[in-house]
Scaffold this motif. Structure first.
Motif, PDB file in Angstrom:
ATOM      1  N   ALA A 136     -17.477  -9.173  23.877  1.00 27.28           N
ATOM      2  CA  ALA A 136     -16.450  -9.836  23.074  1.00 27.28           C
ATOM      3  C   ALA A 136     -16.154 -11.234  23.617  1.00 27.28           C
ATOM      4  N   ALA A 137     -16.018 -11.342  24.944  1.00 25.94           N
ATOM      5  CA  ALA A 137     -15.699 -12.639  25.546  1.00 25.94           C
ATOM      6  C   ALA A 137     -16.854 -13.625  25.384  1.00 25.94           C
ATOM      7  N   ALA A 138     -18.094 -13.120  25.399  1.00 23.70           N
ATOM      8  CA  ALA A 138     -19.266 -13.989  25.275  1.00 23.70           C
ATOM      9  C   ALA A 138     -19.406 -14.554  23.870  1.00 23.70           C
ATOM     10  N   ARG A 139     -18.716 -13.974  22.912  1.00 22.95           N
ATOM     11  CA  ARG A 139     -18.800 -14.449  21.531  1.00 22.95           C
ATOM     12  C   ARG A 139     -17.794 -15.564  21.235  1.00 22.95           C
ATOM     13  N   ASP A 161      -6.123 -21.218  30.111  1.00 17.11           N
ATOM     14  CA  ASP A 161      -7.370 -21.040  29.376  1.00 17.11           C
ATOM     15  C   ASP A 161      -7.917 -19.624  29.537  1.00 17.11           C
ATOM     16  N   ALA A 162      -7.799 -19.071  30.750  1.00 17.38           N
ATOM     17  CA  ALA A 162      -8.323 -17.731  31.002  1.00 17.38           C
ATOM     18  C   ALA A 162      -7.559 -16.679  30.201  1.00 17.38           C
ATOM     19  N   LEU A 163      -6.236 -16.809  30.132  1.00 11.48           N
ATOM     20  CA  LEU A 163      -5.432 -15.860  29.359  1.00 11.48           C
ATOM     21  C   LEU A 163      -5.704 -16.017  27.867  1.00 11.48           C
ATOM     22  N   LEU A 164      -5.936 -17.247  27.438  1.00  9.43           N
ATOM     23  CA  LEU A 164      -6.263 -17.494  26.033  1.00  9.43           C
ATOM     24  C   LEU A 164      -7.588 -16.824  25.674  1.00  9.43           C
ATOM     25  N   PRO A 209     -12.895 -13.925  32.500  1.00  9.34           N
ATOM     26  CA  PRO A 209     -11.823 -14.914  32.720  1.00  9.34           C
ATOM     27  C   PRO A 209     -10.964 -14.595  33.940  1.00  9.34           C
ATOM     28  N   PHE A 210     -10.687 -13.323  34.165  1.00 11.63           N
ATOM     29  CA  PHE A 210      -9.893 -12.928  35.336  1.00 11.63           C
ATOM     30  C   PHE A 210     -10.646 -13.232  36.627  1.00 11.63           C
ATOM     31  N   ALA A 211     -11.915 -12.859  36.674  1.00 12.62           N
ATOM     32  CA  ALA A 211     -12.707 -13.072  37.889  1.00 12.62           C
ATOM     33  C   ALA A 211     -12.829 -14.555  38.223  1.00 12.62           C
ATOM     34  N   SER A 212     -12.894 -15.403  37.219  1.00 17.27           N
ATOM     35  CA  SER A 212     -13.088 -16.832  37.457  1.00 17.27           C
ATOM     36  C   SER A 212     -11.847 -17.504  38.041  1.00 17.27           C
ATOM     37  N   ARG A 213     -10.683 -16.884  37.900  1.00 21.92           N
ATOM     38  CA  ARG A 213      -9.435 -17.492  38.385  1.00 21.92           C
ATOM     39  C   ARG A 213      -8.818 -16.745  39.560  1.00 21.92           C
ATOM     40  N   LEU A 267     -14.270  -8.189  29.158  1.00 19.87           N
ATOM     41  CA  LEU A 267     -13.057  -8.999  29.247  1.00 19.87           C
ATOM     42  C   LEU A 267     -12.740  -9.422  30.675  1.00 19.87           C
ATOM     43  N   TRP A 268     -13.546  -9.006  31.634  1.00 20.96           N
ATOM     44  CA  TRP A 268     -13.234  -9.268  33.042  1.00 20.96           C
ATOM     45  C   TRP A 268     -13.566 -10.685  33.495  1.00 20.96           C
TER      46      TRP A 268
END
Length: 266
Positions: free
Chosen positions: A148-151, A114-117, A48-52, A45-46
């Motif tokens: 999970a995020a990759a799916r 988008d990242a939080l979504l 989206p956080f890392a990207s922003r 799950l990390w």
């Protein structure tokens, strides 16, 4: 304007007081802390956080610098009347809290949506809620050790959560409450928490296919729980320089609660 603000504050205080027992009994205030643990132990799950992180940190530094430049001295002068020799420290803490609130509001609306979504949806997958998530998003098959995020696949629908001018205005109007020692800050947190709780489940409501009337009925029925969730989340997001990280863990906590609601109704 001052009379309207006063009436609004009194109405909010009465509403929060009436729901205080439900807030304590609900246990929903635990979910933001469950979110911290879940996020820390699920590296998938990390992303989206890392990207922003870079852009949101830059925004936070800019907002904090501007707030200290323009508001620190005036607020310190006011705090001197109530805090005496501790006015300098109290004003600094106040400005940091205000900066954190403003940064969080702006970043959620323009940088993190988008990242939080993705974080919310990824948490639902991690909690085996694919049938619920499938109502608003394509889900890739579980193969090759995908996280999970990759799916997460193509978005089919999303809640409309862009910043509304009245939301920003309302937040700014209530900020001066922090000038009142202790009581004002508590009231400010309660008011903002009551507003923030239902917003954390905007994605859940959208996935359920509920219209505004259905959402309102659900939130009213569980007002204490949503107020508890919002207050705990808002307090964490007031922590200077950590508010962005807590935005993500609070989102995880909200998704965990949504998953528990779904399991309870199966």
């Amino acid at each position: 304007m001052s009379d309207k603000v006063k009436d609004a504050v009194i109405a909010e205080a009465n509403s929060v007081r009436a729901a205080s027992q439900d807030v304590v009994k609900s246990g929903a205030y635990l979910y933001p802390f469950k979110g911290i643990i879940f996020f820390a132990t699920h590296k998938g799950l990390w992303g989206p956080f890392a990207s922003r992180a870079g852009r949101t940190i830059s925004l936070g530094l800019g907002v904090t610098t501007a707030m200290f430049f323009f508001t620190y001295v005036p607020q310190m002068a006011v705090m001197a009347l109530t805090s005496g020799p501790l006015a300098a420290v109290s004003a600094a803490i106040l400005v940091l809290s205000e900066s954190s609130a403003i940064t969080n509001l702006l970043s959620r609306s323009f940088l993190l949506e988008d990242a939080l979504l993705d974080t919310f949806d990824g948490t639902l997958i991690a909690r085996n809620q694919e049938p619920l998530l499938a109502q608003g998003r394509q889900i890739k098959p579980q193969s090759g050790g995908r996280t999970a995020a990759a799916r997460l696949g193509k978005m089919l629908s999303r809640p409309f959560t862009r910043l509304k001018p009245q939301a920003l205005l309302r937040s700014l109007i209530y900020l001066p409450l922090n000038l009142i020692p202790v009581v004002g800050t508590v009231l400010y947190i309660a008011v903002q928490g009551k507003r923030a709780g239902p917003m954390l489940h905007a994605r859940y409501f959208q996935l359920k296919g509920w219209n505004s009337e259905q959402q309102g009925e659900w939130v009213t029925k569980h007002r204490g729980a949503y107020t508890a969730l919002g207050i705990a989340s808002f307090v964490l997001e007031m922590v200077p320089f950590a508010s962005i990280a807590f935005s993500f863990t609070n989102t995880v906590g909200a998704a965990l609660w949504a998953a528990d609601i779904e399991k309870a109704t199966e």
